[in-house]
Design an enzyme around this catalytic site. Sequence first.
Site: not given
Lengths: 297, 297
Positions: B61, B63, B65-66, B138, B206, B264
């Site tokens: 996805h 976000h 941090d990914h 999520h 997530d 994570h």
Amino acid sequence: MPTVTFLGTSCMQPTKERNHSALFFPHDTEGILFDCGENTQRQLKIAGIRPTKITRIFLTHWHGDHVLGLPGLLQTMAAAPYVGTLHVYGPKGSKERFGYMFRAFDFDAKLDLVVHDIEPGVVCDASLFEVHAAMLDHGVPCFGYRWVEKDKRRIKVAAVKKLGIPDGPLLGELQRGRSIEWKGKRVPADELTFLQKGKVIAYVVDTAPCKGAIDLAQGADLLICEAAYANALEDKGEQYKHLTARDAATIARKADAKQLVLTHFSQRYASTEDIEEDAKEIFPDVVCAYDFLKVKC
Amino acid sequence: MPTVTFLGTSCMQPTKERNHSALFFPHDTEGILFDCGENTQRQLKIAGIRPTKITRIFLTHWHGDHVLGLPGLLQTMAAAPYVGTLHVYGPKGSKERFGYMFRAFDFDAKLDLVVHDIEPGVVCDASLFEVHAAMLDHGVPCFGYRWVEKDKRRIKVAAVKKLGIPDGPLLGELQRGRSIEWKGKRVPADELTFLQKGKVIAYVVDTAPCKGAIDLAQGADLLICEAAYANALEDKGEQYKHLTARDAATIARKADAKQLVLTHFSQRYASTEDIEEDAKEIFPDVVCAYDFLKVKC
């Protein structure tokens, strides 16, 4: 006396030891970040610097190694949450680029952000300092910066004590440079105060040798300057519009800078010994930066 | 037998020890990257993995941090230069987001890039493996992945030797599952070969507990699963739609996975001991990942 922390000292690509470009220094209630290469938020964490300390970010240009840490840093600051307004300065088009950045990535939290598309000259006039920008020569719009601390009026403590002037509003008047009345007599501010010269920090990266670089560095207490290559690779410097050790040292000498710190080294250098030696021939007070080096100015 | 390298094991924010999410494994001529958090290119360098090895990137996805490592990684791959086509898979809107990313940042070099806006199901059918995607829960469009190595037909070496069949085209025929003629007699492929079951790696991060996660993990040789929180913080897990240790272990048990590696982790955990202990109560074959951990499956 600002203390600069080098958060990244690599050139186009990071290495095991060197992160992409960024440097930070706090000043009174402000926190200044020059450039924001990828992973700056984690470098700040490793250095023990809270990202919410940052009040102004000055971007030289939009090549990835100088800006790719922005979205992550902004997200982390927003989530903190961030109090106050964050000012970001960069070449024309920066505002538009931020718009694209916010559409590319998900931003859950928002912060109060003002992006300034700057022109050469004074780009920031804060209460305790000014920042000047000059165009460099890098093939894309690229600025160097000169951070100038404003002079401070200081009390001559011994002279004030001798006259018996107590702590309080009279000292405040003197600090603002105003004359006071004491025991029926007018005392000029200059008699009881002196001007402490502000510090100057110049930041010059990603450029071929140019006048702008020398102007920014003029008499600087600390010149932070790119030296992507040792002298032996001056053809690479010319080709890619980057500075060699000789170029950087020559700028420092011509500008009569007090201290030179080199940074932004090509990934080919496992050691910066050659670069430092090359620079020393022209400007002796020089060191090569490494990640997390702290320099007082 | 793929070996997975964990390039980042933190949750929303990186820590001194943990980078944002990414994991890599090579397979024959391909290189698979799941997620690409900020600083992935430097983590690859530290791990000694050449970025040009990557042939496919699967994004869960958008976000930060990914995905925030994408622009830097792509620039570095393009500059290498990169040979071949890089395929990137992500939720609907990924293609558009790449467009914004390229307008936000300066990209000097270009690479042959194909971005796939995926739907649940088989999203990639390569010569030696398939990748399945399932929607997770999520709050934003988020996929989990199941990498499935295709079964391989192997020669029964002793049986082949016994019959005196030489190296050459006949063995090729057998490997393709076809019967052969040998000394005037038809020999079926099944007599001289066997099917080696392909490995399965599931990647689930997530999400709140959901059916999609269990489907992806079904019988997996290796389940890589988020455990953002220890059991004590299950309210946080629910609030933010992340998994606790108990949630992750329950998915592994229900799916009858062979091996569970947790990742994570929320930045609040300096040690993952509690998370591992919590998970072990439900699924004993579990370890907590750390940056640069390598796991064979």
